[in-house]
Design a protein around this motif. Structure first.
Motif, PDB file in Angstrom:
ATOM      1  N   MET A 222       0.735  -1.119   0.175  1.00 18.29           N
ATOM      2  CA  MET A 222       0.077  -0.017   0.078  1.00 18.29           C
ATOM      3  C   MET A 222       0.859   1.307   0.089  1.00 18.29           C
ATOM      4  O   MET A 222       0.911   2.074  -0.849  1.00 18.29           O
ATOM      5  N   LYS A 223       1.593   1.244   0.900  1.00 18.19           N
ATOM      6  CA  LYS A 223       2.625   2.560   1.009  1.00 18.19           C
ATOM      7  C   LYS A 223       3.357   2.792  -0.095  1.00 18.19           C
ATOM      8  O   LYS A 223       3.721   3.796  -0.733  1.00 18.19           O
ATOM      9  N   GLY A 224       4.012   1.518  -0.374  1.00 16.45           N
ATOM     10  CA  GLY A 224       4.897   1.378  -1.739  1.00 16.45           C
ATOM     11  C   GLY A 224       4.278   2.085  -2.876  1.00 16.45           C
ATOM     12  O   GLY A 224       5.001   2.900  -3.835  1.00 16.45           O
ATOM     13  N   THR A 225       2.860   1.600  -3.167  1.00  8.94           N
ATOM     14  CA  THR A 225       2.160   1.975  -4.445  1.00  8.94           C
ATOM     15  C   THR A 225       1.862   3.626  -4.237  1.00  8.94           C
ATOM     16  O   THR A 225       2.237   4.431  -5.092  1.00  8.94           O
ATOM     17  N   GLU A 226       1.880   3.901  -3.031  1.00  7.62           N
ATOM     18  CA  GLU A 226       1.470   5.395  -2.729  1.00  7.62           C
ATOM     19  C   GLU A 226       2.824   6.162  -3.120  1.00  7.62           C
ATOM     20  O   GLU A 226       2.625   7.454  -3.657  1.00  7.62           O
ATOM     21  N   LEU A 227       3.857   5.725  -2.557  1.00  9.35           N
ATOM     22  CA  LEU A 227       5.083   6.670  -2.917  1.00  9.35           C
ATOM     23  C   LEU A 227       5.360   6.711  -4.229  1.00  9.35           C
ATOM     24  O   LEU A 227       5.856   7.773  -4.847  1.00  9.35           O
ATOM     25  N   LEU A 228       4.972   5.545  -5.054  1.00 10.05           N
ATOM     26  CA  LEU A 228       5.241   5.455  -6.449  1.00 10.05           C
ATOM     27  C   LEU A 228       4.299   6.290  -7.125  1.00 10.05           C
ATOM     28  O   LEU A 228       4.840   7.162  -8.059  1.00 10.05           O
ATOM     29  N   LEU A 229       2.967   6.507  -6.835  1.00 11.81           N
ATOM     30  CA  LEU A 229       2.232   7.324  -7.414  1.00 11.81           C
ATOM     31  C   LEU A 229       2.627   8.964  -7.171  1.00 11.81           C
ATOM     32  O   LEU A 229       2.356   9.667  -8.010  1.00 11.81           O
ATOM     33  N   GLU A 230       3.171   9.099  -5.973  1.00  7.89           N
ATOM     34  CA  GLU A 230       3.548  10.548  -5.532  1.00  7.89           C
ATOM     35  C   GLU A 230       4.734  11.089  -6.650  1.00  7.89           C
ATOM     36  O   GLU A 230       4.900  12.056  -7.123  1.00  7.89           O
ATOM     37  N   ALA A 231       5.553   9.920  -6.598  1.00  4.37           N
ATOM     38  CA  ALA A 231       6.779  10.184  -7.665  1.00  4.37           C
ATOM     39  C   ALA A 231       6.519  10.345  -8.757  1.00  4.37           C
ATOM     40  O   ALA A 231       6.981  11.324  -9.697  1.00  4.37           O
TER      41      ALA A 231
ATOM     42  N   ILE B 243       3.570  11.769 -10.099  1.00  3.87           N
ATOM     43  CA  ILE B 243       2.790  12.986  -9.983  1.00  3.87           C
ATOM     44  C   ILE B 243       3.985  14.246 -10.010  1.00  3.87           C
ATOM     45  O   ILE B 243       3.817  14.974 -10.869  1.00  3.87           O
ATOM     46  N   LEU B 244       4.830  14.017  -9.221  1.00  3.47           N
ATOM     47  CA  LEU B 244       6.020  14.788  -9.108  1.00  3.47           C
ATOM     48  C   LEU B 244       6.894  15.175 -10.367  1.00  3.47           C
ATOM     49  O   LEU B 244       7.068  16.140 -10.720  1.00  3.47           O
ATOM     50  N   ASN B 245       7.011  14.026 -11.253  1.00  5.80           N
ATOM     51  CA  ASN B 245       7.722  13.924 -12.432  1.00  5.80           C
ATOM     52  C   ASN B 245       6.856  13.914 -13.651  1.00  5.80           C
ATOM     53  O   ASN B 245       7.306  13.572 -14.616  1.00  5.80           O
ATOM     54  N   SER B 246       5.646  14.165 -13.466  1.00 11.72           N
ATOM     55  CA  SER B 246       4.832  14.222 -14.648  1.00 11.72           C
ATOM     56  C   SER B 246       4.834  12.833 -15.574  1.00 11.72           C
ATOM     57  O   SER B 246       5.001  13.088 -16.661  1.00 11.72           O
ATOM     58  N   VAL B 247       4.632  11.725 -14.811  1.00 11.47           N
ATOM     59  CA  VAL B 247       4.469  10.636 -15.739  1.00 11.47           C
ATOM     60  C   VAL B 247       3.089  10.184 -15.912  1.00 11.47           C
ATOM     61  O   VAL B 247       2.263  10.050 -15.089  1.00 11.47           O
ATOM     62  N   PRO B 248       2.897  10.014 -17.259  1.00  6.64           N
ATOM     63  CA  PRO B 248       1.219  10.083 -17.665  1.00  6.64           C
ATOM     64  C   PRO B 248       0.593   8.905 -17.664  1.00  6.64           C
ATOM     65  O   PRO B 248      -0.550   8.632 -17.782  1.00  6.64           O
ATOM     66  N   VAL B 249       1.581   7.756 -17.476  1.00  9.29           N
ATOM     67  CA  VAL B 249       0.699   6.308 -17.917  1.00  9.29           C
ATOM     68  C   VAL B 249       1.053   5.562 -16.477  1.00  9.29           C
ATOM     69  O   VAL B 249       2.426   5.150 -16.284  1.00  9.29           O
ATOM     70  N   PHE B 250       0.145   4.999 -15.896  1.00 13.74           N
ATOM     71  CA  PHE B 250       0.500   4.105 -14.711  1.00 13.74           C
ATOM     72  C   PHE B 250      -0.478   2.984 -14.821  1.00 13.74           C
ATOM     73  O   PHE B 250      -1.624   2.993 -14.817  1.00 13.74           O
TER      74      PHE B 250
END
Length: 376
Positions: free
Chosen positions: A105-114, A116-123
């Motif tokens: 859970m937290k690992g996924t949240e950290l990855l999503l934050e990263a 968004i921070l780096n403007s990655v458009p596909v997840f």
């Protein structure tokens, strides 16, 4: 769709059972600018294989922890897509609960934050059929569909963490990023994944070996889907292609998809027997004890575990969730993935069974050789 050369992809869990198959397909078919492989451990043989496959694609190996915020943010810099397969799969109740929740859970949240921070458009998130249940022996689900909205009601760490992580992933779909692009996400829910290298299949084989090569039968009438690892990997490639298409992404973004294939639905024990019978494995006789009685025994063991928790960690030998999972009628259709993603299983049931059986034969031969060495 954007030109393929402009796409670079981060694959988490790239050294794992599913992740490595996804990486192979990306290298063989997608012609990406760069693939970043993130995991804590990679075998030397796997890294050698990837380097031989890479051709014009830059392959960057990132060894590290998904819970390391700075490491994850750096891993996401300059990429255009993430395929997130990294996960802790655990059927237990107590021993690793905090760890499983943290990573999944937290690992996924950290990855999503990263991202968004780096403007990655596909997840793209690798979820699990367990986020849908099963929750009751009485509720038979056959050819379940995404619009029926089944939801896990268990507090066991694995299904709960996967459910919460999936919700977080789908919730950020449509978010406006710093560079003006839109983030699009989707989630794939594979069934029980099998194939060469499956640790869970190997675990069941070892249990059967301890029981004179006999699998303990599941509840009479229970059926589930099993899906070949190569077909699950292919579904991820199709999801990546779809989300990179700006028009398709509008309808696919924020959606989840069940991923099964043409493996005949059957009980777990029957499936394990089917892929291993060539090597002398057998299916046991019918269970004499009613499954409802075993269920209440599991409940009592869970209560004992809960009461002992403040002073001692007791892990019951089995729990209600795993009993429910392996003894229910619980199958799902891949028709939505077929319609939206163009998904069709690449590997037939016969080919998947043959490959898996051959691998089992190799594993059994290695085990016999190891025993000879120990006794000589």
């Amino acid at each position: 769709m954007l030109p393929t050369a402009t796409c670079s992809c981060l694959v988490t869990g790239a050294g794992g059972f599913l992740g490595q198959r996804i990486v192979r397909l990306l290298l063989e078919e997608e012609g990406l600018e760069e693939i970043r492989l993130l995991d804590k451990v990679f075998s030397p043989q796997l890294l050698m294989e990837f380097s031989e496959l890479k051709h014009k694609t830059k392959v960057t190996v990132l060894k590290g922890d998904i819970l390391d915020q700075q490491f994850v943010r750096k891993a996401c810099q300059g990429i255009t897509a993430v395929i997130h397969t990294a996960s802790i799969i655990d059927t237990g109740l107590q021993l690793r609960k905090a760890f499983v929740m943290n990573v999944n859970m937290k690992g996924t949240e950290l990855l999503l934050e990263a991202c968004i921070l780096n403007s990655v458009p596909v997840f793209i998130y690798t979820s699990s059929v367990e986020v849908a249940g099963p929750n009751s022996f009485r509720q038979a689900i056959q050819n379940g569909r995404e619009d029926e909205l089944f939801e896990n009601q268990w507090n066991n760490a694995y299904p709960l963490s996967k459910m919460l992580a999936e919700k977080a992933v789908l919730a950020v779909d449509g978010q406006l990023l710093r560079d003006g692009s839109i983030m699009h996400t989707c989630s794939l829910r594979p069934m029980y994944i099998y194939g060469e290298g499956s640790e869970f299949l190997l675990y069941e084989l070892n249990k059967a070996l301890d029981n004179n090569k006999t699998f303990i039968r599941n509840r009479e009438g229970s059926i589930a889907n099993q899906v070949y690892v190569g077909n699950v990997a292919w579904a991820h490639i199709l999801a990546l292609r779809a989300l990179r298409d700006s028009e398709k992404a509008k309808s696919i973004g924020g959606q989840f998809y069940y991923i099964s294939d043409d493996t005949p639905p059957q009980s777990y024990a029957s499936f394990h027997h089917e892929v291993s019978k060539e090597w002398g494995f057998k299916l046991g006789s019918k269970i004499g004890i009613p499954i409802t009685l075993i269920y209440w025994v599991a409940f009592l063991l869970e209560m004992i575990s809960f009461m002992l928790c403040p002073i001692f960690t007791y892990e019951p030998p089995f729990n209600r969730h795993t009993l429910m999972l392996t003894n229910s009628v619980f199958t799902f259709s891949y028709k939505k993935a077929q319609k939206d993603l163009g998904y069709e299983p690449r590997v037939s049931w016969l080919e998947a069974k043959q490959k898996t059986s051959q691998w089992i034969g190799t594993e059994m031969a290695d085990k016999r050789e190891c025993l000879k060495t120990k006794t000589s």
